[in-house]
Write a protein that holds these residues in place. Sequence first.
Motif, PDB file in Angstrom:
ATOM      1  N   SER A  40       0.905   7.575  -7.068  1.00  0.00           N
ATOM      2  CA  SER A  40      -0.020   8.699  -7.290  1.00  0.00           C
ATOM      3  C   SER A  40       0.738  10.025  -7.312  1.00  0.00           C
ATOM      4  CB  SER A  40      -1.127   8.711  -6.242  1.00  0.00           C
ATOM      5  OG  SER A  40      -0.594   8.937  -4.968  1.00  0.00           O
TER       6      SER A  40
ATOM      7  N   ILE B  22       0.812  -1.217   0.000  1.00  0.00           N
ATOM      8  CA  ILE B  22       0.000   0.000   0.000  1.00  0.00           C
ATOM      9  C   ILE B  22       0.850   1.274   0.000  1.00  0.00           C
ATOM     10  CG2 ILE B  22      -0.427   0.400   2.492  1.00  0.00           C
ATOM     11  CD1 ILE B  22      -3.099   0.241  -0.232  1.00  0.00           C
ATOM     12  N   MET B  23       2.039   1.226   0.604  1.00  0.00           N
ATOM     13  CA  MET B  23       2.860   2.440   0.643  1.00  0.00           C
ATOM     14  C   MET B  23       3.273   2.899  -0.760  1.00  0.00           C
ATOM     15  SD  MET B  23       6.381   0.946   2.244  1.00  0.00           S
ATOM     16  CE  MET B  23       7.279   2.443   2.074  1.00  0.00           C
TER      17      MET B  23
ATOM     18  N   LEU C 107      -5.379  11.301  -8.050  1.00  0.00           N
ATOM     19  CA  LEU C 107      -6.502  10.575  -7.452  1.00  0.00           C
ATOM     20  C   LEU C 107      -6.768   9.260  -8.192  1.00  0.00           C
ATOM     21  CD1 LEU C 107      -8.755  10.669  -5.365  1.00  0.00           C
ATOM     22  CD2 LEU C 107     -10.045  12.181  -6.860  1.00  0.00           C
TER      23      LEU C 107
ATOM     24  N   THR D  99      -4.324   1.342  -5.320  1.00  0.00           N
ATOM     25  CA  THR D  99      -4.854   0.846  -4.038  1.00  0.00           C
ATOM     26  C   THR D  99      -5.791  -0.335  -4.285  1.00  0.00           C
ATOM     27  OG1 THR D  99      -4.748   3.073  -3.139  1.00  0.00           O
ATOM     28  CG2 THR D  99      -6.117   1.519  -1.949  1.00  0.00           C
TER      29      THR D  99
ATOM     30  N   ARG E 107       0.986   5.453  -2.844  1.00  0.00           N
ATOM     31  CA  ARG E 107       1.226   6.890  -2.720  1.00  0.00           C
ATOM     32  C   ARG E 107       2.360   7.332  -3.640  1.00  0.00           C
ATOM     33  NH1 ARG E 107       1.929   9.640   3.037  1.00  0.00           N
ATOM     34  NH2 ARG E 107      -0.163   8.805   3.322  1.00  0.00           N
TER      35      ARG E 107
ATOM     36  N   SER F 160      -4.027   6.749  -7.508  1.00  0.00           N
ATOM     37  CA  SER F 160      -4.131   6.282  -6.128  1.00  0.00           C
ATOM     38  C   SER F 160      -5.231   5.225  -6.022  1.00  0.00           C
ATOM     39  CB  SER F 160      -4.444   7.475  -5.213  1.00  0.00           C
ATOM     40  OG  SER F 160      -4.571   7.051  -3.892  1.00  0.00           O
ATOM     41  N   GLU F 161      -6.368   5.503  -6.640  1.00  0.00           N
ATOM     42  CA  GLU F 161      -7.492   4.564  -6.583  1.00  0.00           C
ATOM     43  C   GLU F 161      -7.148   3.249  -7.278  1.00  0.00           C
ATOM     44  OE1 GLU F 161      -9.844   5.000  -4.714  1.00  0.00           O
ATOM     45  OE2 GLU F 161     -10.121   7.147  -4.452  1.00  0.00           O
TER      46      GLU F 161
END
Lengths: 116, 464, 139
Positions: free
Chosen positions: C20, C13-14, C49, C56, C17, C52-53
Amino acid sequence: MTITETSKIGIAILSLYGTLDALSAPELRNNRSIIDPEKTVVIDLQQVDFIDSSGIGAIVSASRQKRQPSGGIVLACMNDRVRKVFEITNAQKLFHIFDDTTAAVDFASSRQSASA
Amino acid sequence: MKTILAFRESEYAWVHEKFPCVHPLLLPLCNKPFIEFLIDFAILAGSSAVRILCDGGLGEVERYCEDGSRWGIDLSYASIHPDDSIHAMLGKNRKFCGEERVMIVSGFSFIRYDKRYDYKSFVSSMPPGEWSTCPGGRITLTGVPTKAVPDWLIADLSLMPLDSMTSYYQASMETLKTGESRYVLPGYGDEPECAFGRNVVISKSVEIRKPVSIGNNVQLLGNAIIGPSAIIGSNVIIDRESSVESSIVFDNTYIGEHLEIIGRIASGNRLNDPKSGASIAMEDPHLLSGIKKNRHLRSLPRKIVHACVALVIIAAFFIPFIILWPLLKLGGHWKSSPASFLAERTDETMPLAKVEVDASGAAAAIAVALSLDRYFRLFRVVTGQLALIGSTPLLAGESRPDAPAYVPAYLPGVFSYAEAEEWAATGGDATIVERFHLAHSNPLTDIGLVIKAFINRFQEKSTI
Amino acid sequence: MSSIITLTLPGEIMFARLASQTASSLADLVIGENREESAKRKFCHAFELAVSEAVTNSVTHAEEFDAPQMLTVTFEFEPRQLTVSVRDANPPFSIDKSAPDIESYPVHGFGLKIIREIMDQFTYRRDGDANIITMSKSL
């Protein structure tokens, strides 16, 4: 993300700074005032420069933990970037949103005393 | 002075039902979105900042109005709850309101104002409280007055609830009648009661009866009668021998031949009776006369003509293609990726290669100008899967509520009818042009249109 | 002339970021200096955004199957648009086009809704064992 917590007339004010995404969402979820179902919290979003659906999910999940889901979390000072993501997800419907922290605290306090 | 414009979804739910293609706050009154009338009024009243509040989505409104710089004001947006009182709204927007006088216009209602009055002086001298009201709407002032009311000052206004199609129709017709004298309305025109937008093409035999308001990119074809009291939106075609009287035609609507639209609201594929509220949905979102299908569209002679012409083009361009294609492919200028497109039959898709040619070199520029990027698709015409000219093939999976794949008049082609026109081959304009030709073309006119499309593409690509 | 930049990232998950923020920087680079500041901000924010979506989504999907994989984010610059593809080797997922309900909990399905809303084009396809999400927006 950094969370600064202050308190005013019994209402916790969490000021968030930075990015609220999947990486930082657990930090908000695990905040003590958020976890406490009795505590009314104002979240100040002025300094949030980025939020995604995971961040929205963390705020929605915080409100679900409260005894009063629609009044336990009050949002304040949303900037345009944050407001846009709330708007797309329709999450703005779940919260009372203020453009001023003091007004949000006044509202939260009146809600808290009404339910006490 | 600042203004708050507040709306609740429940107040305009009827608009979603009757006119689903438009956000209720952008509902056109005399070719001007509803919200613009309120912004104009806020400016007349002396506002430097306006905030729009709503308990529903404002995305489309925000995309249209942006930050208000077009009107020279600060425009912002915020959300409210359906049960918020005026007091609650002021609390939620405390920072916006500051210490200034605030005018709150709440409810989905139309303000009958007159731009000749001095509302600015009036508002600054009025005591706080309710200024005007109607069922479902009110104007309220807060804060102390900054001036005394001069005796001579008259600044009348009244509110009209927009709670049904009937009241919307009345407000539109009233605005058309009072016209420029009371409101700022769009359009140009030398004559009073006649406002025309940009790119309005009127055939010689068309009769215009005042008052009328006509939007942008409109074609009025032979012997059409427009008016009296006709409001025609943008990207509209009124076909031959049709008449539009005491009616509103929304954007992106095609009124077919020999139709009489009297006392109606035509919106896409819906024809509404404003008096009874009844509406009839037609088959095709853009073709009001779409119930009569073009018999030639799927006929065998058409397919044969298209296939023969495709074979001629395949043969004619075989040599340039066989030279340029390998060159471009090897040089990395020819990129092809598989994609799924909506087929002619509803709910079916077909695989087609999406070809992109990077026209940076001479060879690539020639290939693009000769439409060689469509060369492989010509074989699909021979097998009958594609028309030589028709609709722009639509990618499957794209969310398009008005996707022509769900209506009879969609025929994916190698070239599109929109490319045969000088209009921009995109968006609502293209859709309208395609619908028109799908309704009117025949195999012979198709050949001419293919040549036009080819020339247009050649000119467009060779001038980049 | 188009240019391509590829990032290969561990499915953690890191790194969503990182992807993005890279998207935002590249969007800023490609949009140029001549645009209005607000248009630039909107364009960069849209890519930040959307990426990121998408990333993720890919990472959390892998976690559901306990199979963190490397994923590839490709940025393609064309004269008039920027395209981003996210490719992973996870099992296929279904694209639900119906609008997710914010009232339901836990909140799911908003990532793709956001991407659809802010990008001009969005496609999902399965290529062999890989999921490929492609998003593009015109300058």
